[in-house]
Scaffold this motif. Structure first.
Motif, PDB file in Angstrom:
ATOM      1  N   ASN A   1       0.989  24.494 -16.438  1.00  0.00           N
ATOM      2  CA  ASN A   1       0.045  25.325 -18.011  1.00  0.00           C
ATOM      3  C   ASN A   1       0.975  26.516 -17.948  1.00  0.00           C
ATOM      4  OD1 ASN A   1      -0.850  22.416 -18.432  1.00  0.00           O
ATOM      5  ND2 ASN A   1      -3.158  22.989 -17.692  1.00  0.00           N
ATOM      6  N   TYR A   2       0.854  26.922 -16.935  1.00  0.00           N
ATOM      7  CA  TYR A   2       1.577  29.007 -17.046  1.00  0.00           C
ATOM      8  C   TYR A   2       2.767  28.785 -16.337  1.00  0.00           C
ATOM      9  CZ  TYR A   2      -3.712  29.601 -17.312  1.00  0.00           C
ATOM     10  OH  TYR A   2      -4.603  29.634 -18.122  1.00  0.00           O
ATOM     11  N   LEU A   3       2.779  30.216 -17.082  1.00  0.00           N
ATOM     12  CA  LEU A   3       4.527  30.676 -16.577  1.00  0.00           C
ATOM     13  C   LEU A   3       4.386  32.508 -16.544  1.00  0.00           C
ATOM     14  CD1 LEU A   3       7.857  30.881 -16.375  1.00  0.00           C
ATOM     15  CD2 LEU A   3       8.121  31.241 -18.839  1.00  0.00           C
ATOM     16  N   THR A   4       4.903  32.843 -15.151  1.00  0.00           N
ATOM     17  CA  THR A   4       4.733  34.081 -14.750  1.00  0.00           C
ATOM     18  C   THR A   4       5.852  34.335 -15.299  1.00  0.00           C
ATOM     19  OG1 THR A   4       2.935  34.313 -13.770  1.00  0.00           O
ATOM     20  CG2 THR A   4       4.025  36.302 -13.501  1.00  0.00           C
ATOM     21  N   VAL A   5       5.984  35.868 -15.739  1.00  0.00           N
ATOM     22  CA  VAL A   5       7.437  36.498 -16.753  1.00  0.00           C
ATOM     23  C   VAL A   5       6.809  38.108 -15.583  1.00  0.00           C
ATOM     24  CG1 VAL A   5       9.401  37.238 -17.554  1.00  0.00           C
ATOM     25  CG2 VAL A   5       8.302  35.134 -18.044  1.00  0.00           C
ATOM     26  N   VAL A   6       7.951  38.864 -14.618  1.00  0.00           N
ATOM     27  CA  VAL A   6       7.885  40.083 -14.582  1.00  0.00           C
ATOM     28  C   VAL A   6       9.099  40.538 -14.496  1.00  0.00           C
ATOM     29  CG1 VAL A   6       7.817  41.424 -12.184  1.00  0.00           C
ATOM     30  CG2 VAL A   6       6.615  38.843 -12.421  1.00  0.00           C
ATOM     31  N   ASP A   7       8.572  41.320 -15.497  1.00  0.00           N
ATOM     32  CA  ASP A   7      10.379  42.218 -16.560  1.00  0.00           C
ATOM     33  C   ASP A   7      10.348  43.292 -15.722  1.00  0.00           C
ATOM     34  OD1 ASP A   7      11.938  42.725 -18.143  1.00  0.00           O
ATOM     35  OD2 ASP A   7      11.258  42.870 -19.474  1.00  0.00           O
ATOM     36  N   PHE A   8      11.622  43.614 -14.366  1.00  0.00           N
ATOM     37  CA  PHE A   8      11.714  44.545 -14.334  1.00  0.00           C
ATOM     38  C   PHE A   8      12.801  45.280 -14.386  1.00  0.00           C
ATOM     39  CE2 PHE A   8      10.051  42.614  -9.882  1.00  0.00           C
ATOM     40  CZ  PHE A   8       9.146  43.573  -9.565  1.00  0.00           C
ATOM     41  N   SER A   9      12.563  45.151 -16.283  1.00  0.00           N
ATOM     42  CA  SER A   9      13.578  46.329 -16.704  1.00  0.00           C
ATOM     43  C   SER A   9      12.296  47.423 -17.721  1.00  0.00           C
ATOM     44  CB  SER A   9      14.550  45.638 -17.972  1.00  0.00           C
ATOM     45  OG  SER A   9      13.111  45.028 -19.153  1.00  0.00           O
ATOM     46  N   LYS A  10      11.718  46.939 -17.301  1.00  0.00           N
ATOM     47  CA  LYS A  10      10.178  47.634 -18.157  1.00  0.00           C
ATOM     48  C   LYS A  10       9.965  48.346 -16.925  1.00  0.00           C
ATOM     49  CE  LYS A  10       8.687  44.475 -21.974  1.00  0.00           C
ATOM     50  NZ  LYS A  10       8.710  45.428 -22.876  1.00  0.00           N
ATOM     51  N   TRP A  11       9.280  49.767 -17.477  1.00  0.00           N
ATOM     52  CA  TRP A  11       8.247  51.171 -16.608  1.00  0.00           C
ATOM     53  C   TRP A  11       7.062  50.625 -15.179  1.00  0.00           C
ATOM     54  CZ3 TRP A  11       8.889  57.076 -17.257  1.00  0.00           C
ATOM     55  CH2 TRP A  11      10.014  57.360 -17.616  1.00  0.00           C
ATOM     56  N   ARG A  12       7.267  50.598 -14.336  1.00  0.00           N
ATOM     57  CA  ARG A  12       5.891  50.333 -13.263  1.00  0.00           C
ATOM     58  C   ARG A  12       5.219  50.645 -14.016  1.00  0.00           C
ATOM     59  NH1 ARG A  12       1.805  53.605 -10.427  1.00  0.00           N
ATOM     60  NH2 ARG A  12       3.524  54.615 -10.040  1.00  0.00           N
ATOM     61  N   SER A  13       4.454  51.901 -14.684  1.00  0.00           N
ATOM     62  CA  SER A  13       3.486  51.808 -15.496  1.00  0.00           C
ATOM     63  C   SER A  13       3.395  51.462 -16.793  1.00  0.00           C
ATOM     64  CB  SER A  13       3.325  53.889 -15.796  1.00  0.00           C
ATOM     65  OG  SER A  13       3.875  54.319 -16.995  1.00  0.00           O
ATOM     66  N   LYS A  14       3.805  50.566 -17.086  1.00  0.00           N
ATOM     67  CA  LYS A  14       3.614  50.013 -18.235  1.00  0.00           C
ATOM     68  C   LYS A  14       3.462  48.027 -18.091  1.00  0.00           C
ATOM     69  CE  LYS A  14       5.032  53.382 -20.951  1.00  0.00           C
ATOM     70  NZ  LYS A  14       3.902  54.097 -21.862  1.00  0.00           N
ATOM     71  N   ASN A  15       3.168  48.060 -18.650  1.00  0.00           N
ATOM     72  CA  ASN A  15       2.878  46.423 -18.982  1.00  0.00           C
ATOM     73  C   ASN A  15       4.096  45.394 -18.711  1.00  0.00           C
ATOM     74  OD1 ASN A  15      -0.097  46.480 -19.158  1.00  0.00           O
ATOM     75  ND2 ASN A  15      -0.035  46.059 -21.152  1.00  0.00           N
ATOM     76  N   ARG A  16       4.001  44.888 -17.431  1.00  0.00           N
ATOM     77  CA  ARG A  16       5.435  43.976 -17.188  1.00  0.00           C
ATOM     78  C   ARG A  16       5.706  42.688 -16.161  1.00  0.00           C
ATOM     79  NH1 ARG A  16       8.461  48.465 -12.830  1.00  0.00           N
ATOM     80  NH2 ARG A  16       7.398  48.058 -10.960  1.00  0.00           N
ATOM     81  N   PHE A  17       3.762  42.241 -15.672  1.00  0.00           N
ATOM     82  CA  PHE A  17       4.179  41.089 -15.706  1.00  0.00           C
ATOM     83  C   PHE A  17       2.731  40.300 -16.165  1.00  0.00           C
ATOM     84  CE2 PHE A  17       0.660  38.726 -12.962  1.00  0.00           C
ATOM     85  CZ  PHE A  17       1.452  38.177 -11.681  1.00  0.00           C
ATOM     86  N   TYR A  18       3.215  39.843 -16.843  1.00  0.00           N
ATOM     87  CA  TYR A  18       2.848  38.903 -18.207  1.00  0.00           C
ATOM     88  C   TYR A  18       2.350  37.379 -18.048  1.00  0.00           C
ATOM     89  CZ  TYR A  18       4.927  42.252 -21.067  1.00  0.00           C
ATOM     90  OH  TYR A  18       5.369  43.726 -21.270  1.00  0.00           O
ATOM     91  N   VAL A  19       1.346  36.868 -18.171  1.00  0.00           N
ATOM     92  CA  VAL A  19       1.479  35.661 -17.055  1.00  0.00           C
ATOM     93  C   VAL A  19       1.032  34.585 -19.008  1.00  0.00           C
ATOM     94  CG1 VAL A  19      -0.427  33.479 -16.709  1.00  0.00           C
ATOM     95  CG2 VAL A  19      -0.067  36.225 -15.474  1.00  0.00           C
ATOM     96  N   ILE A  20       1.421  33.506 -18.952  1.00  0.00           N
ATOM     97  CA  ILE A  20       2.204  32.900 -19.808  1.00  0.00           C
ATOM     98  C   ILE A  20       1.445  31.424 -20.302  1.00  0.00           C
ATOM     99  CG2 ILE A  20       3.369  32.169 -21.810  1.00  0.00           C
ATOM    100  CD1 ILE A  20       5.604  34.219 -20.773  1.00  0.00           C
ATOM    101  N   ASN A  21       0.220  31.175 -21.199  1.00  0.00           N
ATOM    102  CA  ASN A  21      -0.605  29.698 -20.931  1.00  0.00           C
ATOM    103  C   ASN A  21       0.234  29.087 -22.552  1.00  0.00           C
ATOM    104  OD1 ASN A  21      -1.921  27.138 -21.637  1.00  0.00           O
ATOM    105  ND2 ASN A  21      -3.399  28.586 -21.028  1.00  0.00           N
TER     106      ASN A  21
END
Length: 223
Positions: free
Chosen positions: A81-101
């Motif tokens: 059901n779940y996929l987590t995408v960690v987008d390390f092209s983004k700044w650490r202080s921004k949202n970059r850990f995405y939990v997708i249903n």
């Protein structure tokens, strides 16, 4: 190769259907076209103003579709059901850990996450490694365990990740976790802030879901 007609495209909304259509005995080019169309449709449907980079999502979904089913119907992922995408092209202080249903096509959480201090101690990581004591984050696909357990010298609770490909096959030995805690102290774990309901997030991700860590510099190594 057969021409892909509109009816085929219209039926790409269901995960089980796309898996059935893209089994390994299908023409490789047609299989890739179907997957790309399905991935694009999923991305456009995501219910959130902020999304991961499209390429980050694409690579993560290709990994998901490969791991969730093979030609004989076997799966490497129990929690589909779940996929987590960690987008390390983004700044650490921004949202970059995405939990997708993937059932509801909704991004349920978009939160910051810290990277290994050996990858770069500031905002955006620049290098990654699978070496045990590199203090760098690893990329590609990881699988979550069944249970949340003590992490980081028993100071926090977390999910100890397992590797799914040679690019990060030291993940288990290194003890790479998703856990909460002091974000500036990460050696190589995915550390979530304590104010984003990390236990709630981990409860949803446990049980064999996919986490995909992406950086554009390493696109050529993703399969």
């Amino acid at each position: 190769m057969d021409i892909i007609n509109k009816k085929e495209y219209d039926s790409l909304w269901d995960i089980e259907n796309i898996l059935l259509q893209t089994r390994n005995n299908l023409d490789p080019l047609k299989k890739n076209v179907l997957r790309e169309s399905y991935i694009t449709d999923c991305y456009l449907q995501l219910w959130w103003a902020e999304k991961p980079d499209l390429n980050a999502f694409r690579y993560a979904m290709h990994a998901y579709l490969t791991l969730v089913d093979d030609a004989k119907g076997r799966t490497s992922l129990k929690n589909k059901n779940y996929l987590t995408v960690v987008d390390f092209s983004k700044w650490r202080s921004k949202n970059r850990f995405y939990v997708i249903n993937l059932l509801t096509k909704k991004i349920e959480y978009a939160v910051p996450v810290w990277h290994g201090k050996g990858s770069w101690e500031w905002e955006i990581p620049t290098s990654f490694s699978n070496n045990t004591w590199s203090l760098q984050s690893s990329l590609w696909a990881f699988k979550t365990p069944d249970q949340i357990v003590p992490a980081s010298h028993n100071r926090w609770m977390g999910l100890r990740l397992d590797w799914l490909e040679g690019l990060n096959n030291n993940a288990s030995d290194r003890g790479i976790f998703i856990h909460y805690g002091e974000m500036e102290k990460s050696e190589w774990c995915f550390i979530l802030p304590m104010d984003v309901k990390p236990m709630e997030i981990m409860e949803k991700l446990k049980g064999g879901s996919l986490l995909f860590a992406y950086h554009p510099k390493y696109e050529g190594r993703y399969k």
